[in-house]
Design a protein around this motif. Structure first.
Motif, mmCIF file in Angstrom:
data_model
loop_
_atom_site.group_PDB
_atom_site.id
_atom_site.type_symbol
_atom_site.label_atom_id
_atom_site.label_comp_id
_atom_site.label_asym_id
_atom_site.label_seq_id
_atom_site.Cartn_x
_atom_site.Cartn_y
_atom_site.Cartn_z
ATOM 1 N N UNK A 162 -4.330 2.617 -9.577
ATOM 2 C CA UNK A 162 -3.724 3.343 -8.458
ATOM 3 C C UNK A 162 -3.643 4.835 -8.748
ATOM 4 N N UNK A 163 -3.263 5.189 -9.952
ATOM 5 C CA UNK A 163 -3.168 6.603 -10.321
ATOM 6 C C UNK A 163 -4.530 7.288 -10.241
ATOM 7 N N UNK A 164 -5.564 6.624 -10.748
ATOM 8 C CA UNK A 164 -6.926 7.193 -10.685
ATOM 9 C C UNK A 164 -7.398 7.305 -9.242
ATOM 10 N N UNK A 165 -7.102 6.285 -8.449
ATOM 11 C CA UNK A 165 -7.519 6.298 -7.042
ATOM 12 C C UNK A 165 -6.865 7.464 -6.298
ATOM 13 N N UNK A 166 -5.552 7.617 -6.452
ATOM 14 C CA UNK A 166 -4.864 8.707 -5.751
ATOM 15 C C UNK A 166 -5.337 10.073 -6.239
ATOM 16 N N UNK A 167 -5.647 10.186 -7.523
ATOM 17 C CA UNK A 167 -6.188 11.447 -8.051
ATOM 18 C C UNK A 167 -7.545 11.750 -7.404
ATOM 19 N N UNK A 168 -8.385 10.726 -7.238
ATOM 20 C CA UNK A 168 -9.692 10.914 -6.602
ATOM 21 C C UNK A 168 -9.536 11.277 -5.125
#
Length: 183
Positions: free
Chosen positions: A75-81
């Motif tokens: 989730x953290x990587x997705x929101x960063x992207x």
């Protein structure tokens, strides 16, 4: 050419896609690209902004074992992207309650106030709301009073009836609208 702003209730979208996937159609993409989705919805019109509303993954996921830590990291990587996409503004709500019964807060309020504020400031001609949540009726009504068009993208079988009546155009979500966002 109309100017289009897209408002994405990501938690609502995520829950609907998860329900579709759980019912057997695994071809739907959960980690979708909101910019590509918005561009498809705007069509030939000018896309002026994509407002993506979500809650950050809760810290307690980090203490729950490998699977939970992986969900937190994903989730953290997705929101960063998502936050790096052009024309996309990432906006966070928060979770309230404990891990057994968390409640998302300040998402509907942000979407509603932003949609009406942006309409009042003349930043768009058409708002596209992506949600099945009937809580947006006041925002839709006020946006239309300001002379703006409101469109809705909804998921089959999950639409609040009041939303359909309040919008100028409703479209059912199709899996072809949702392209994977590499993270």
């Amino acid at each position: 050419m109309s100017r289009v702003a897209v408002y994405v209730d990501n938690s609502n979208v995520f829950k609907n896609i998860k329900a579709i996937r759980n019912s057997g159609d695994k071809s739907w993409v959960q980690l979708y690209n909101p910019l590509k989705l918005a561009e498809k919805l705007a069509g030939k019109d000018e896309l002026v902004g994509v407002y993506f509303y979500c809650t950050p993954p809760p810290a307690w996921l980090l203490t729950e074992g490998d699977e939970s830590r992986n969900r937190h990291a994903m989730a953290s990587k997705y929101y960063a992207a998502v936050g790096k996409l052009p024309k996309v503004e990432l906006k966070y709500g928060y979770l309230q309650g404990d891990k057994k019964d968390p409640h998302e807060k300040n998402i509907d309020t942000q979407i509603s106030s932003d949609m009406v504020l942006h309409a009042a400031l003349g930043q768009y001609d058409t708002a596209v709301l992506i949600s099945n949540d009937g809580d947006y009726m006041s925002a839709i009504g006020n946006t239309k009073k300001l002379g703006k068009r409101v469109e809705l993208l909804f998921f089959k079988g999950y639409l609040a009836g009041s939303l359909k009546k309040g919008c100028d155009l409703t479209r059912r979500a199709r899996k072809s609208f949702f392209e994977y966002l590499p993270i």
